[in-house]
Write a protein that holds these residues in place. Sequence first.
Motif, short mmCIF file in Angstrom:
data_model
loop_
_atom_site.label_atom_id
_atom_site.label_comp_id
_atom_site.label_asym_id
_atom_site.label_seq_id
_atom_site.Cartn_x
_atom_site.Cartn_y
_atom_site.Cartn_z
N GLU A 1 -9.48 35.50 14.40
CA GLU A 1 -10.79 35.35 13.75
C GLU A 1 -11.72 34.44 14.55
O GLU A 1 -12.89 34.75 14.77
CB GLU A 1 -10.63 34.73 12.34
CG GLU A 1 -9.77 35.54 11.39
CD GLU A 1 -10.34 36.93 11.16
OE1 GLU A 1 -11.57 37.06 11.06
OE2 GLU A 1 -9.53 37.89 11.12
N CYS A 2 -11.20 33.27 14.93
CA CYS A 2 -12.10 32.28 15.52
C CYS A 2 -12.04 32.20 17.05
O CYS A 2 -12.96 31.69 17.68
CB CYS A 2 -11.84 30.89 14.92
SG CYS A 2 -10.12 30.37 14.90
N HIS B 1 -14.03 24.56 16.98
CA HIS B 1 -14.54 25.88 16.58
C HIS B 1 -13.53 26.67 15.77
O HIS B 1 -13.54 27.90 15.79
CB HIS B 1 -15.00 26.66 17.82
CG HIS B 1 -16.14 25.99 18.54
ND1 HIS B 1 -15.93 25.09 19.55
CD2 HIS B 1 -17.46 26.05 18.34
CE1 HIS B 1 -17.11 24.64 19.97
NE2 HIS B 1 -18.05 25.20 19.26
N CYS C 1 -11.69 28.39 12.59
CA CYS C 1 -12.10 28.93 11.29
C CYS C 1 -11.46 28.08 10.20
O CYS C 1 -10.61 27.22 10.49
CB CYS C 1 -11.69 30.40 11.16
SG CYS C 1 -9.90 30.64 11.23
N GLU C 2 -11.83 28.33 8.97
CA GLU C 2 -11.35 27.48 7.89
C GLU C 2 -9.82 27.48 7.77
O GLU C 2 -9.20 26.42 7.62
CB GLU C 2 -11.96 27.97 6.57
CG GLU C 2 -12.26 26.85 5.60
CD GLU C 2 -13.04 27.37 4.41
OE1 GLU C 2 -12.55 27.14 3.27
OE2 GLU C 2 -14.09 28.02 4.60
N ALA C 3 -9.23 28.65 7.91
CA ALA C 3 -7.77 28.75 7.76
C ALA C 3 -7.05 28.00 8.88
O ALA C 3 -6.05 27.32 8.65
CB ALA C 3 -7.35 30.22 7.74
N CYS C 4 -7.59 28.11 10.10
CA CYS C 4 -6.96 27.42 11.24
C CYS C 4 -7.15 25.91 11.13
O CYS C 4 -6.26 25.13 11.47
CB CYS C 4 -7.51 27.93 12.57
SG CYS C 4 -6.91 29.57 12.99
N GLU C 5 -8.30 25.53 10.63
CA GLU C 5 -8.59 24.10 10.41
C GLU C 5 -7.60 23.52 9.39
O GLU C 5 -7.02 22.45 9.59
CB GLU C 5 -10.03 24.00 9.87
CG GLU C 5 -10.52 22.58 9.65
CD GLU C 5 -11.18 22.03 10.91
OE1 GLU C 5 -12.14 22.67 11.40
OE2 GLU C 5 -10.74 20.97 11.37
N PHE C 6 -7.39 24.28 8.31
CA PHE C 6 -6.46 23.87 7.26
C PHE C 6 -5.04 23.72 7.82
O PHE C 6 -4.33 22.75 7.56
CB PHE C 6 -6.49 24.92 6.13
CG PHE C 6 -5.53 24.64 5.01
CD1 PHE C 6 -5.85 23.73 4.01
CD2 PHE C 6 -4.30 25.29 4.96
CE1 PHE C 6 -4.95 23.47 2.98
CE2 PHE C 6 -3.39 25.03 3.94
CZ PHE C 6 -3.72 24.12 2.94
N HIS C 7 -4.66 24.69 8.64
CA HIS C 7 -3.33 24.68 9.26
C HIS C 7 -3.18 23.46 10.18
O HIS C 7 -2.17 22.75 10.13
CB HIS C 7 -3.14 25.97 10.06
CG HIS C 7 -1.72 26.22 10.48
ND1 HIS C 7 -0.87 27.04 9.78
CD2 HIS C 7 -1.00 25.73 11.52
CE1 HIS C 7 0.32 27.05 10.37
NE2 HIS C 7 0.27 26.27 11.43
N ASP D 1 -4.85 20.66 10.12
CA ASP D 1 -4.80 19.43 9.31
C ASP D 1 -3.41 19.22 8.71
O ASP D 1 -2.88 18.11 8.69
CB ASP D 1 -5.83 19.49 8.16
CG ASP D 1 -7.24 19.19 8.65
OD1 ASP D 1 -7.36 18.64 9.77
OD2 ASP D 1 -8.20 19.55 7.94
N ARG E 1 -2.87 29.40 16.97
CA ARG E 1 -2.80 28.11 16.25
C ARG E 1 -2.04 27.05 17.05
O ARG E 1 -2.38 26.74 18.16
CB ARG E 1 -2.23 28.30 14.84
CG ARG E 1 -3.22 29.09 13.99
CD ARG E 1 -2.88 29.08 12.51
NE ARG E 1 -3.94 29.77 11.78
CZ ARG E 1 -3.81 30.35 10.62
NH1 ARG E 1 -2.64 30.34 9.99
NH2 ARG E 1 -4.84 30.94 10.05
#
Length: 413
Positions: A172-173, A228, A230-236, A238, A266
């Motif tokens: 995605e990102c 940069h 995406c939200e899901a990767c950022e969540f992962h 974190d 990731r």
Amino acid sequence: MAGKSLQSIRGIHDGLPDEVRRFQRVEQAARKTFATYACSEVRLPILEPTELFVRSIGEETDIVSKEMYSFIDQGNDNICLRPEGTAGAVRAYLQGGLTRAGAQRWYYAGPMFRRERPQKGRLRQFQQIGVEWFGVSGPVEDAEVLAMAHAFLTELEISDLRLEVNSLGCKECRPGYRDRLVTYLDAKKEQLCETCNARIAKNPMRVLDCKVASCQVALRDAPEMVDHLCEACEFHFDGLKQGLAALAVPYVINARIVRGLDYYNRTAFEFVTDKLGAQGTVLAGGRYDGLVESLGGPATPAIGFAAGVERLSMLLDDKEERGIDVAVVALGADVLSYSLTQAAGLRAAGLSVVHCGGGAAKRQFKMADRESARFVAVIGGDEMESGKIALKNMANGEQQLLTLDEVVLLISI
Ligand code: ATP
Ligand code: MG
């Protein structure tokens, strides 16, 4: 007439006893640690179809474009000496029908082959200890895999290792980030080395870990994937950071880490030392959620790593105990049989024993010395008659008359 003696192939080394002892220390630490995480060993083939690596690792990678030892065999099959373990592990996972068997936690140890320029820490045949966890998707498992790698290296008592982590994003990102990076690199073309220029179109993220100093300077303000996500990767990402903090595994973020192989997404990470020059990465890995599917299986998240055994063994301290436990010296032909049974008894108790073969006492003591024996069991007529052994402690010269059981007890503690 002795001819010119044959040499091994350049970059392909013999494992002689002193070195293999160090390899074994690495392997034992791995086995011990991985067992505590409920991992199982797999033994996978060294020969694989070349296509497996072309399809999984990617044609634009160094490995596939120039480092594989592949050949056409007598049956016209295109065969490859495996350059890494992940692709073969995925193939085995699919071929073994394990996709519905729940999470699989595997490890393996063995030789890999890459036709690289040989130098310190860079061989053409080298050994890896690798781990692959299939069917695990969350950042918790990522943190656990990294903690397991950390525990393994801690067990080896190697100091000054740094864990560097990054996120490579996902499908995605990453494309959006890739475009930004290409724009940046295009503007810096003149400062980048020839290899990097070629990589801009084919594999721009590989430019990020170029070792050439001028490239590193040019990359100073390059956009970073971690900014940069995406939200899901950022969540992962974190979640991974929180997991590492909870497990007290120290790390730094290094936005320059890209894995050499195409299939990662990731989490990407490396354990690095400054003690091995440019070959400082001793263990590297990451998440590869798309690989199982791209090799024909069901969508299966996975994460793994591989450690370079030669590089790790170069970092071990020198506490190798080369010596044996006992050298048996038999004084006279009459005691030879008795001395052999005593040697056998010591071995049965698990001690490492060399029987010096009888004959001249001087030669036998010299042999005991060569073997760096911790103890010498001297056996003459008196010892045989009393059913005992005269045991000499080579560290302090003390000598005691003991039974076999007493010898075992003394040495084993
Ligand atoms: P490098 O950047 O050093 O070339 P890599 O990215 O090609 O490493 P991986 O494919 O991730 O390496 O392999 C994992 C580990 O295996 C490396 O970190 C290293 O310790 C070891 N390794 C890789 N290639 C070699 C080699 N040619 N000789 C010795 N060890 C190696
Ligand atoms: Mg390499």
